[in-house]
Design a protein around this motif. Sequence first.
Motif, PDB file in Angstrom:
ATOM      1  N   VAL A 289       0.841  -1.328  -0.033  1.00 16.24           N
ATOM      2  CA  VAL A 289       0.083  -0.090   0.029  1.00 16.24           C
ATOM      3  C   VAL A 289       0.975   1.234  -0.007  1.00 16.24           C
ATOM      4  O   VAL A 289       0.364   2.428  -0.257  1.00 16.24           O
ATOM      5  N   THR A 290       1.966   1.164   0.236  1.00 14.74           N
ATOM      6  CA  THR A 290       2.967   2.514   0.402  1.00 14.74           C
ATOM      7  C   THR A 290       3.863   2.261  -0.901  1.00 14.74           C
ATOM      8  O   THR A 290       4.893   2.855  -1.221  1.00 14.74           O
ATOM      9  N   ALA A 291       3.534   1.581  -1.966  1.00 18.44           N
ATOM     10  CA  ALA A 291       4.478   1.369  -3.087  1.00 18.44           C
ATOM     11  C   ALA A 291       5.519   0.850  -2.892  1.00 18.44           C
ATOM     12  O   ALA A 291       6.627   1.496  -3.670  1.00 18.44           O
ATOM     13  N   GLY A 292       5.978   0.232  -1.808  1.00 18.40           N
ATOM     14  CA  GLY A 292       7.465   0.014  -1.480  1.00 18.40           C
ATOM     15  C   GLY A 292       8.250   0.958  -0.574  1.00 18.40           C
ATOM     16  O   GLY A 292       9.457   0.737  -0.381  1.00 18.40           O
ATOM     17  N   LYS A 293       7.605   1.900  -0.333  1.00 14.93           N
ATOM     18  CA  LYS A 293       8.320   3.168   0.549  1.00 14.93           C
ATOM     19  C   LYS A 293       8.466   2.628   1.824  1.00 14.93           C
ATOM     20  O   LYS A 293       9.579   3.184   2.294  1.00 14.93           O
ATOM     21  N   ARG A 294       7.832   1.769   2.451  1.00 17.59           N
ATOM     22  CA  ARG A 294       7.745   1.437   3.865  1.00 17.59           C
ATOM     23  C   ARG A 294       8.054  -0.099   4.060  1.00 17.59           C
ATOM     24  O   ARG A 294       7.259  -0.805   3.500  1.00 17.59           O
ATOM     25  N   LYS A 295       9.264  -0.481   4.753  1.00 15.90           N
ATOM     26  CA  LYS A 295       9.461  -1.944   4.945  1.00 15.90           C
ATOM     27  C   LYS A 295       9.295  -1.917   6.464  1.00 15.90           C
ATOM     28  O   LYS A 295      10.133  -1.255   6.987  1.00 15.90           O
ATOM     29  N   VAL A 296       8.697  -3.126   7.135  1.00 16.82           N
ATOM     30  CA  VAL A 296       8.311  -3.181   8.480  1.00 16.82           C
ATOM     31  C   VAL A 296       9.285  -4.279   8.979  1.00 16.82           C
ATOM     32  O   VAL A 296       9.376  -4.835  10.153  1.00 16.82           O
ATOM     33  N   ASP A 297      10.186  -5.158   8.321  1.00 20.40           N
ATOM     34  CA  ASP A 297      10.774  -6.079   8.585  1.00 20.40           C
ATOM     35  C   ASP A 297      11.989  -6.123   9.372  1.00 20.40           C
ATOM     36  O   ASP A 297      12.392  -6.866  10.015  1.00 20.40           O
ATOM     37  N   SER A 298      12.350  -4.753   9.229  1.00 18.12           N
ATOM     38  CA  SER A 298      13.546  -4.363  10.055  1.00 18.12           C
ATOM     39  C   SER A 298      13.089  -3.787  11.441  1.00 18.12           C
ATOM     40  O   SER A 298      14.014  -3.739  12.264  1.00 18.12           O
ATOM     41  N   LEU A 299      11.729  -3.548  11.562  1.00 22.66           N
ATOM     42  CA  LEU A 299      11.311  -3.141  13.078  1.00 22.66           C
ATOM     43  C   LEU A 299      11.174  -4.660  13.959  1.00 22.66           C
ATOM     44  O   LEU A 299      10.986  -5.618  13.546  1.00 22.66           O
ATOM     45  N   ASN A 300      11.296  -3.922  15.249  1.00 22.42           N
ATOM     46  CA  ASN A 300      10.763  -5.120  16.175  1.00 22.42           C
ATOM     47  C   ASN A 300       9.399  -5.719  16.111  1.00 22.42           C
ATOM     48  O   ASN A 300       8.555  -4.907  15.542  1.00 22.42           O
ATOM     49  N   GLU A 301       9.028  -6.487  16.751  1.00 24.47           N
ATOM     50  CA  GLU A 301       7.802  -7.214  16.629  1.00 24.47           C
ATOM     51  C   GLU A 301       6.622  -6.192  17.093  1.00 24.47           C
ATOM     52  O   GLU A 301       5.555  -6.089  16.518  1.00 24.47           O
ATOM     53  N   HIS A 327     -14.014  11.512  -0.099  1.00 21.89           N
ATOM     54  CA  HIS A 327     -14.191  12.141   1.248  1.00 21.89           C
ATOM     55  C   HIS A 327     -13.177  11.632   2.216  1.00 21.89           C
ATOM     56  O   HIS A 327     -12.704  12.286   3.109  1.00 21.89           O
ATOM     57  N   PHE A 328     -12.985  10.247   1.969  1.00 20.46           N
ATOM     58  CA  PHE A 328     -12.086   9.391   2.720  1.00 20.46           C
ATOM     59  C   PHE A 328     -10.700  10.121   2.678  1.00 20.46           C
ATOM     60  O   PHE A 328      -9.966  10.344   3.734  1.00 20.46           O
ATOM     61  N   GLN A 329     -10.360  10.186   1.417  1.00 21.24           N
ATOM     62  CA  GLN A 329      -9.093  10.801   1.308  1.00 21.24           C
ATOM     63  C   GLN A 329      -9.058  12.259   1.854  1.00 21.24           C
ATOM     64  O   GLN A 329      -7.794  12.717   2.304  1.00 21.24           O
ATOM     65  N   THR A 330      -9.862  13.130   1.850  1.00 18.22           N
ATOM     66  CA  THR A 330      -9.820  14.425   2.403  1.00 18.22           C
ATOM     67  C   THR A 330     -10.141  14.253   3.815  1.00 18.22           C
ATOM     68  O   THR A 330      -9.156  15.043   4.675  1.00 18.22           O
ATOM     69  N   ASP A 331     -10.650  13.546   4.526  1.00 20.00           N
ATOM     70  CA  ASP A 331     -10.721  13.421   5.857  1.00 20.00           C
ATOM     71  C   ASP A 331      -9.468  13.063   6.563  1.00 20.00           C
ATOM     72  O   ASP A 331      -9.303  13.415   7.671  1.00 20.00           O
ATOM     73  N   TYR A 332      -8.880  12.102   5.992  1.00 19.01           N
ATOM     74  CA  TYR A 332      -7.774  11.310   6.484  1.00 19.01           C
ATOM     75  C   TYR A 332      -6.275  11.485   5.727  1.00 19.01           C
ATOM     76  O   TYR A 332      -5.505  10.640   5.762  1.00 19.01           O
ATOM     77  N   GLN A 333      -6.130  12.673   5.117  1.00 18.48           N
ATOM     78  CA  GLN A 333      -5.056  13.096   4.435  1.00 18.48           C
ATOM     79  C   GLN A 333      -3.916  12.981   5.326  1.00 18.48           C
ATOM     80  O   GLN A 333      -2.980  12.556   4.990  1.00 18.48           O
ATOM     81  N   GLU A 334      -4.013  13.228   6.188  1.00 19.95           N
ATOM     82  CA  GLU A 334      -2.844  13.562   7.378  1.00 19.95           C
ATOM     83  C   GLU A 334      -2.404  12.165   7.591  1.00 19.95           C
ATOM     84  O   GLU A 334      -1.115  11.968   7.486  1.00 19.95           O
ATOM     85  N   GLU A 335      -3.342  11.149   8.051  1.00 19.65           N
ATOM     86  CA  GLU A 335      -2.810   9.710   8.142  1.00 19.65           C
ATOM     87  C   GLU A 335      -2.136   9.134   6.973  1.00 19.65           C
ATOM     88  O   GLU A 335      -1.320   8.480   6.917  1.00 19.65           O
ATOM     89  N   ILE A 336      -2.937   9.427   5.747  1.00 17.32           N
ATOM     90  CA  ILE A 336      -2.412   8.802   4.489  1.00 17.32           C
ATOM     91  C   ILE A 336      -1.125   9.243   4.162  1.00 17.32           C
ATOM     92  O   ILE A 336      -0.150   8.643   4.019  1.00 17.32           O
ATOM     93  N   THR A 337      -0.983  10.654   4.668  1.00 17.46           N
ATOM     94  CA  THR A 337       0.448  11.222   4.112  1.00 17.46           C
ATOM     95  C   THR A 337       1.674  10.702   5.136  1.00 17.46           C
ATOM     96  O   THR A 337       2.633  10.271   4.700  1.00 17.46           O
ATOM     97  N   LYS A 344      -4.234   4.388  -4.610  1.00 17.08           N
ATOM     98  CA  LYS A 344      -4.329   3.398  -5.684  1.00 17.08           C
ATOM     99  C   LYS A 344      -3.978   2.147  -5.161  1.00 17.08           C
ATOM    100  O   LYS A 344      -4.605   1.339  -5.163  1.00 17.08           O
ATOM    101  N   HIS A 345      -2.958   2.194  -4.682  1.00 19.54           N
ATOM    102  CA  HIS A 345      -2.308   0.622  -4.092  1.00 19.54           C
ATOM    103  C   HIS A 345      -3.042   0.067  -2.844  1.00 19.54           C
ATOM    104  O   HIS A 345      -3.208  -0.886  -2.629  1.00 19.54           O
ATOM    105  N   PHE A 346      -3.610   1.203  -1.978  1.00 21.32           N
ATOM    106  CA  PHE A 346      -3.998   0.950  -0.837  1.00 21.32           C
ATOM    107  C   PHE A 346      -5.517   0.195  -1.231  1.00 21.32           C
ATOM    108  O   PHE A 346      -6.054  -0.658  -0.573  1.00 21.32           O
ATOM    109  N   LEU A 347      -6.347   0.818  -2.221  1.00 24.70           N
ATOM    110  CA  LEU A 347      -7.438   0.311  -2.503  1.00 24.70           C
ATOM    111  C   LEU A 347      -7.473  -1.116  -3.436  1.00 24.70           C
ATOM    112  O   LEU A 347      -8.124  -2.034  -3.370  1.00 24.70           O
ATOM    113  N   THR A 348      -6.276  -1.031  -4.278  1.00 26.42           N
ATOM    114  CA  THR A 348      -6.025  -2.153  -5.190  1.00 26.42           C
ATOM    115  C   THR A 348      -5.735  -3.484  -4.005  1.00 26.42           C
ATOM    116  O   THR A 348      -6.242  -4.643  -4.318  1.00 26.42           O
TER     117      THR A 348
END
Length: 425
Positions: A289-301, A327-337, A344-348
């Motif tokens: 959903v982040t188009a490869g920008k974020r990977k969590v495998d390096s974080l702790n559990e 409306h969802f994009q407008t209301d939660y733009q801060e969290e999405i950013t 697009k990847h989130f919905l797909t």
Amino acid sequence: MFDSNGAAAAKCNLEALLFCVFDKDAGPIVQCADPPLGADGYSFQKVGHYLLPDSTIKGRVVSIVYGDRVMMGTPVYIEDAFYHRNSFQFNICMVIDSSKHHEPYRDIAQLLAMSFQSLETDTRLLSNPRDRISIRDVLAQLRQQINDAEECFVRIDMSHAIAFKVRRWVPALTKIEDDTLVPVPLMDLNQLLASAPRSAAKLPALPFSLDPAVEEVVRLIDGVSSVQRIAQSCPLRSDYVVMILRHLLHFNLIRLIPEIHMECKYRLTPAYHMVLEDSAMGQQAVHYVTAGKRKVDSLNEEEQEAEVQKVMALYALLACEGQVVEHFQTDYQEEITELQISLKHFLTWGLLQGYLEKVEEHVGSLNKAQAEELFRLRTILIPERKKLLSDQGQPAKDVNKDQQVVEMVARLKELQEMEQKSGSA
């Protein structure tokens, strides 16, 4: 014998078998055939250069429509200093009715090529002019046996024979009823078509040989264009395009999802409530959903779980109160950013994994409070209560009978039923 639709399949009918060879003086010719070529049949000589094309086509099935017939075979190229110009080129070519289903004949073409290549390598039967008559006899026996029984056993000498059975394998392809659906690639299809070895690219071995026409369709599959748009943009006939997409779908190389628009509404499905039990799937979700920008495998559990929960919480917020994507994009733009999410990847991803279903009517799944309660029950309250009881040494069957667990599970099911009913209203 039956085809993929349950209808009885017609028996093989080879009208002729041709031994096509590249002659050092005359070029590509039909050297002999069964039945022997008459005055009419010698017109096949005109297409000899199509049956023995450039060496890059070796090992692939070549077919040519010639009036109401199809000529089909697999060119063979043997490189050896024994031969004139250090190579020997031939093709055992079939002549069949153009109206017949061709898939079984493609397999026969490959089997004939492999059998005769092995035979030539061991005995030089095809390249020795003295054995030309015996080649015609072999072709006659093969054609008769394949037509009669769809299998053959032709002895060449005490050590060699040509033997195989025709297997009619026609995949039961899924029909594409709605041409507004969007094909989404499940792997890098362009890399799949590349000439580099698939093992080096860590791609799966394919159970079929790729038709060059597939490339025309693959380059148009971008996860945004619908089946209809791809068919309109492709130079191939639309029914060919749909057939190629059905094969890609059958071999799990693509999946179909509804078109995504900013005015669409979605609801959650029961599959959504299972994802957090699979940590590997949660990591994949964040990566996708982040188009490869974020990977969590390096974080702790603990950090991984928190990251996954933030992403999955957005799916619950999208579904609550039946709001449209815009409306969802407008209301939660801060969290999405903050999470670096590509909408697009989130919905797909939600549609591919079955977390989301498109709502056709203007109805909501749950209100915001109910959606948040459902999310907390599924991801926090019930798992934490069960973990506490397990840590105290209680067996699993007793944990599930705990009064608090029973009450929370009952409430969870109640909310899920409400979600299902409202989403299908």
